[in-house]
Design a protein around this motif. Structure first.
Motif, mmCIF file in Angstrom:
data_model
loop_
_atom_site.group_PDB
_atom_site.id
_atom_site.type_symbol
_atom_site.label_atom_id
_atom_site.label_comp_id
_atom_site.label_asym_id
_atom_site.label_seq_id
_atom_site.Cartn_x
_atom_site.Cartn_y
_atom_site.Cartn_z
ATOM 1 N N MET A 67 41.546 47.233 3.376
ATOM 2 C CA MET A 67 40.767 46.183 4.030
ATOM 3 C C MET A 67 41.760 45.242 4.682
ATOM 4 O O MET A 67 42.842 45.010 4.137
ATOM 5 C CB MET A 67 39.974 45.360 3.005
ATOM 6 N N VAL A 68 41.395 44.708 5.828
ATOM 7 C CA VAL A 68 42.259 43.754 6.512
ATOM 8 C C VAL A 68 41.429 42.518 6.826
ATOM 9 O O VAL A 68 40.435 42.583 7.537
ATOM 10 C CB VAL A 68 42.835 44.338 7.818
ATOM 11 N N LEU A 69 41.863 41.395 6.262
ATOM 12 C CA LEU A 69 41.268 40.102 6.566
ATOM 13 C C LEU A 69 42.217 39.393 7.514
ATOM 14 O O LEU A 69 43.413 39.271 7.229
ATOM 15 C CB LEU A 69 41.099 39.265 5.301
ATOM 16 N N ARG A 70 41.689 38.946 8.652
ATOM 17 C CA ARG A 70 42.512 38.210 9.618
ATOM 18 C C ARG A 70 41.820 36.889 9.917
ATOM 19 O O ARG A 70 40.644 36.868 10.254
ATOM 20 C CB ARG A 70 42.686 38.988 10.906
ATOM 21 N N ILE A 71 42.571 35.809 9.791
ATOM 22 C CA ILE A 71 42.079 34.493 10.166
ATOM 23 C C ILE A 71 43.097 33.891 11.109
ATOM 24 O O ILE A 71 44.288 33.844 10.801
ATOM 25 C CB ILE A 71 41.853 33.595 8.933
ATOM 26 N N GLN A 72 42.632 33.468 12.269
ATOM 27 C CA GLN A 72 43.524 32.973 13.311
ATOM 28 C C GLN A 72 42.962 31.675 13.871
ATOM 29 O O GLN A 72 41.760 31.534 14.049
ATOM 30 C CB GLN A 72 43.619 34.037 14.404
ATOM 31 N N ASP A 73 43.870 30.720 14.156
ATOM 32 C CA ASP A 73 43.447 29.458 14.776
ATOM 33 C C ASP A 73 44.441 29.069 15.864
ATOM 34 O O ASP A 73 45.487 29.677 16.004
ATOM 35 C CB ASP A 73 43.306 28.345 13.723
ATOM 36 N N ASN A 74 44.088 28.031 16.604
ATOM 37 C CA ASN A 74 44.974 27.531 17.663
ATOM 38 C C ASN A 74 45.514 26.145 17.305
ATOM 39 O O ASN A 74 45.776 25.338 18.184
ATOM 40 C CB ASN A 74 44.238 27.496 19.007
ATOM 41 N N GLY A 75 45.712 25.903 16.033
ATOM 42 C CA GLY A 75 46.149 24.588 15.557
ATOM 43 C C GLY A 75 47.641 24.345 15.677
ATOM 44 O O GLY A 75 48.360 25.043 16.387
ATOM 45 N N VAL A 76 48.105 23.344 14.932
ATOM 46 C CA VAL A 76 49.489 22.883 15.029
ATOM 47 C C VAL A 76 50.486 23.772 14.293
ATOM 48 O O VAL A 76 51.685 23.665 14.512
ATOM 49 C CB VAL A 76 49.620 21.431 14.508
ATOM 50 N N GLY A 77 50.000 24.638 13.407
ATOM 51 C CA GLY A 77 50.896 25.518 12.670
ATOM 52 C C GLY A 77 51.614 24.808 11.540
ATOM 53 O O GLY A 77 51.441 23.612 11.323
ATOM 54 N N LEU A 110 50.508 40.059 2.277
ATOM 55 C CA LEU A 110 50.020 38.911 3.028
ATOM 56 C C LEU A 110 51.057 38.602 4.092
ATOM 57 O O LEU A 110 52.238 38.448 3.787
ATOM 58 C CB LEU A 110 49.842 37.698 2.102
ATOM 59 N N GLU A 111 50.606 38.526 5.349
ATOM 60 C CA GLU A 111 51.489 38.159 6.458
ATOM 61 C C GLU A 111 50.958 36.888 7.091
ATOM 62 O O GLU A 111 49.756 36.781 7.355
ATOM 63 C CB GLU A 111 51.515 39.263 7.515
ATOM 64 N N ILE A 112 51.850 35.947 7.328
ATOM 65 C CA ILE A 112 51.458 34.700 7.989
ATOM 66 C C ILE A 112 52.454 34.412 9.094
ATOM 67 O O ILE A 112 53.662 34.379 8.857
ATOM 68 C CB ILE A 112 51.439 33.514 7.006
ATOM 69 N N GLU A 113 51.940 34.231 10.302
ATOM 70 C CA GLU A 113 52.747 33.773 11.433
ATOM 71 C C GLU A 113 52.166 32.441 11.862
ATOM 72 O O GLU A 113 50.950 32.313 12.030
ATOM 73 C CB GLU A 113 52.681 34.759 12.588
ATOM 74 N N SER A 114 53.042 31.455 12.036
ATOM 75 C CA SER A 114 52.546 30.130 12.369
ATOM 76 C C SER A 114 53.552 29.398 13.235
ATOM 77 O O SER A 114 54.761 29.563 13.090
ATOM 78 C CB SER A 114 52.299 29.339 11.074
ATOM 79 N N GLY A 115 53.022 28.596 14.138
ATOM 80 C CA GLY A 115 53.859 27.802 15.019
ATOM 81 C C GLY A 115 52.982 26.865 15.830
ATOM 82 O O GLY A 115 51.796 26.692 15.534
ATOM 83 N N GLY A 116 53.547 26.297 16.867
ATOM 84 C CA GLY A 116 52.844 25.319 17.682
ATOM 85 C C GLY A 116 51.585 25.839 18.355
ATOM 86 O O GLY A 116 50.703 25.068 18.706
ATOM 87 N N ARG A 120 48.237 32.699 12.301
ATOM 88 C CA ARG A 120 47.544 33.966 12.057
ATOM 89 C C ARG A 120 47.886 34.420 10.658
ATOM 90 O O ARG A 120 49.048 34.600 10.309
ATOM 91 C CB ARG A 120 47.967 35.043 13.054
ATOM 92 N N LEU A 121 46.853 34.553 9.834
ATOM 93 C CA LEU A 121 47.005 35.048 8.473
ATOM 94 C C LEU A 121 46.351 36.417 8.418
ATOM 95 O O LEU A 121 45.213 36.583 8.868
ATOM 96 C CB LEU A 121 46.307 34.093 7.500
ATOM 97 N N GLU A 122 47.086 37.400 7.897
ATOM 98 C CA GLU A 122 46.525 38.731 7.705
ATOM 99 C C GLU A 122 46.802 39.190 6.285
ATOM 100 O O GLU A 122 47.939 39.139 5.822
ATOM 101 C CB GLU A 122 47.115 39.745 8.686
ATOM 102 N N LEU A 123 45.733 39.596 5.630
ATOM 103 C CA LEU A 123 45.822 40.116 4.272
ATOM 104 C C LEU A 123 45.427 41.590 4.316
ATOM 105 O O LEU A 123 44.353 41.933 4.815
ATOM 106 C CB LEU A 123 44.868 39.350 3.352
ATOM 107 N N PHE A 124 46.307 42.443 3.827
ATOM 108 C CA PHE A 124 46.069 43.881 3.750
ATOM 109 C C PHE A 124 45.925 44.235 2.272
ATOM 110 O O PHE A 124 46.855 43.989 1.498
ATOM 111 C CB PHE A 124 47.252 44.656 4.339
ATOM 112 N N VAL A 125 44.764 44.783 1.899
ATOM 113 C CA VAL A 125 44.512 45.107 0.490
ATOM 114 C C VAL A 125 43.914 46.511 0.393
ATOM 115 O O VAL A 125 42.912 46.794 1.060
ATOM 116 C CB VAL A 125 43.498 44.097 -0.130
#
Length: 132
Positions: A67-77, A110-116, A120-125
């Motif tokens: 299963m892959v859960l992905r949550i992504q936003d356009n925030g400040v990181g 769990l992978e998290i990429e974040s910046g300005g 993007r958070l992705e969980l692979f289970v």
């Protein structure tokens, strides 16, 4: 349960928000379902509190045996290295660290990429734990 969490989080009312929960090919183990729910709960709570985003997307899908859960936003990181690898304290990082550790225990990641430009958070289970 994820749809109910999404609806009750306030995200659809406060953000330009998109959710897609795809049908899964089989029933995941209980531990995997709980982890996906906890990860979504933690990510959405952090997003509302800290992200200063205007757009949010959440997707649950399957890829092979995971299963892959992905949550992504356009925030400040945020600084993912400091949060996940720095000293733990009660005000930051315990929730995501716990999710990362539990994912590893179940054979996921769990992978998290974040910046300005956002986070993007992705969980692979895996549907089934390798310990089963």
């Amino acid at each position: 349960a994820l749809q109910q969490l999404w609806d009750s989080s306030g995200i659809p009312q406060r953000f330009e928000a998109f959710v897609r929960i795809e049908p899964l090919p089989r029933e995941p183990e209980q531990e995997a379902k709980v982890l996906v729910y906890r990860a979504a709960q933690e990510a959405l709570t952090n997003l509302v509190r800290h992200a200063h985003a205007s757009r949010v997307e959440m997707t649950l899908a399957s890829r092979g045996d995971r299963m892959v859960l992905r949550i992504q936003d356009n925030g400040v990181g945020f600084d993912t290295v400091r949060l996940l690898n720095g000293p733990a304290n009660l005000t930051q990082g315990i929730g995501l660290r716990s999710i990362r550790e539990q994912a590893l225990t179940l054979g996921g990641r769990l992978e998290i990429e974040s910046g300005g430009g956002g986070t993007r958070l992705e969980l692979f289970v895996p549907f089934e734990s390798p310990l089963s």
